[in-house]
Design an enzyme around this catalytic site. Sequence first.
Site, mmCIF file in Angstrom:
data_model
loop_
_atom_site.group_PDB
_atom_site.id
_atom_site.type_symbol
_atom_site.label_atom_id
_atom_site.label_comp_id
_atom_site.label_asym_id
_atom_site.label_seq_id
_atom_site.Cartn_x
_atom_site.Cartn_y
_atom_site.Cartn_z
ATOM 1 N N GLY A 155 0.828 -1.198 0.000
ATOM 2 C CA GLY A 155 0.000 0.000 0.000
ATOM 3 C C GLY A 155 0.858 1.242 0.000
ATOM 4 O O GLY A 155 2.083 1.167 0.142
ATOM 5 N N LYS A 156 0.266 2.371 -0.186
ATOM 6 C CA LYS A 156 0.984 3.647 -0.082
ATOM 7 C C LYS A 156 -0.044 4.752 0.063
ATOM 8 O O LYS A 156 -1.166 4.645 -0.441
ATOM 9 C CB LYS A 156 1.826 3.897 -1.343
ATOM 10 C CG LYS A 156 2.984 4.845 -1.111
ATOM 11 C CD LYS A 156 4.132 4.107 -0.458
ATOM 12 C CE LYS A 156 5.323 4.992 -0.229
ATOM 13 N NZ LYS A 156 6.495 4.202 0.196
#
Length: 416
Positions: A105-106
């Site tokens: 994720g980011k």
Amino acid sequence: MATNGSIFGAMLQEFDGAARILNLEPGIWKILTHPKRQITVSCPVQMDNGEIEVFTGYRVQYNITLGPAKGGIRYHPGVTLDEVTALAAWMTWKCAVAHIPFGGGKGGVICDPTRMSRRELEALTRRYVAEIIDAIGPEKDVPAPDVKTNDQVMAWVMDTYSMHVGHTSTAVVTGKPLELGGSLGRREATGRGVMIVTRESAKHLGFEIKGATVALQGFGNVGSISAELLAELGARIVAIADWKGGVYNGGGLDLVKLTDHVRQRKTVDGFSGGDPLTNEELFKLDVDILIPAALENQITMENAQSIRAKVVVEGANGPTTPDAHRHLHERGVMVVPDILANSGGVTTSYFEWVQDRYGYFWTEKEVNERLEAKMCEAFGAVLQNSLKFRVDLRTAAYIVAINRVATVTRMRGMYA
Ligand code: NAD
């Protein structure tokens, strides 16, 4: 998804090369090249001057097949959804190579934190977290610090989440202060991982790390710890350059004095224990090991021809352009790719999450021993695949990562 000229397009190119070698079936290929979830939020914040600003934030969960999404939150004026998606994809492959039970994720918020007060940053952080609250959590998505966010920002993330769920939840985020459930060894973890893969590369190439010469670009968190730990193994750190300039000493730099100099001057430039050196000169040095640990796109076709190191260890993310990488590989220079070389940080973030969920904390020695085992396992798997498929280590790292995510995707089957 349009990919022309985009960062996500660059990620796809790397992915495609490895997927082709693996003969990945088209269905799985499609799944792994699409982000699972992209969230865009608007975060209104009352600024110190009384006016209301609205900041755009993103959280992308690229793939959560192996476990909760894992990845940092960056605060920067240049954040785009394309960039956040690509970074979330790279986190997916990094976690898979590291063999930790996380997806990728980011997050990012378009803002300039250097021009915001502490109160404004706290308000922005809390509102951003409130906007993505349903998507994050210890079982869902575990953020961490990234560009221009730090342990204080993570403490605000943890507190906001805890207030919403009604109990203290430390495992929702990593990179926290120690007092709040952070892990010993986390600060040094990326540099320690770089040291371990450098040592293993030397072993593979058949040269002694003791007495080997090292040049580093960057003397921040990653560069300074890598240098220190390699020096402990007997390597000779002969050159370091940073944003302002560099320093060279063929006999080996005195890292204690250099660290003191950097604490005062914020740069290695002007250090009296060596001769001045530019960043351009650093890449041309006749050294055994070159460690770019500063920024992306530092090794390009402009300087790749002059690189004389036996091994390049990518402490930074994306320091080598694809054509420079190809050139180095063809010349027989071993490049340890970023998704392997700097994965010590995320691996220790995983340890932090485990300790928070247990509510039982390890000694620094235990953390370091576990990191040593994980990094050696990851290096071994990548090296083995590189030899098996006769490919460079970057392609091999993708092969390992894609294989792991694809295998679990097949086992879990298609929910419909
Ligand atoms: P940092 O801010 O602590 O240090 C960055 C270093 O790069 C400093 O020495 C700085 O002077 C130098 N630098 C900046 N601009 C430069 C320029 N134009 N030319 C030469 N040197 C320059 O950052 P860090 O945490 O050490 O991260 C370095 C790299 O490693 C980044 O690419 C980051 O994404 C990556 N990385 C960091 C971690 C981590 O845990 N810190 C984990 C994975 C990857």
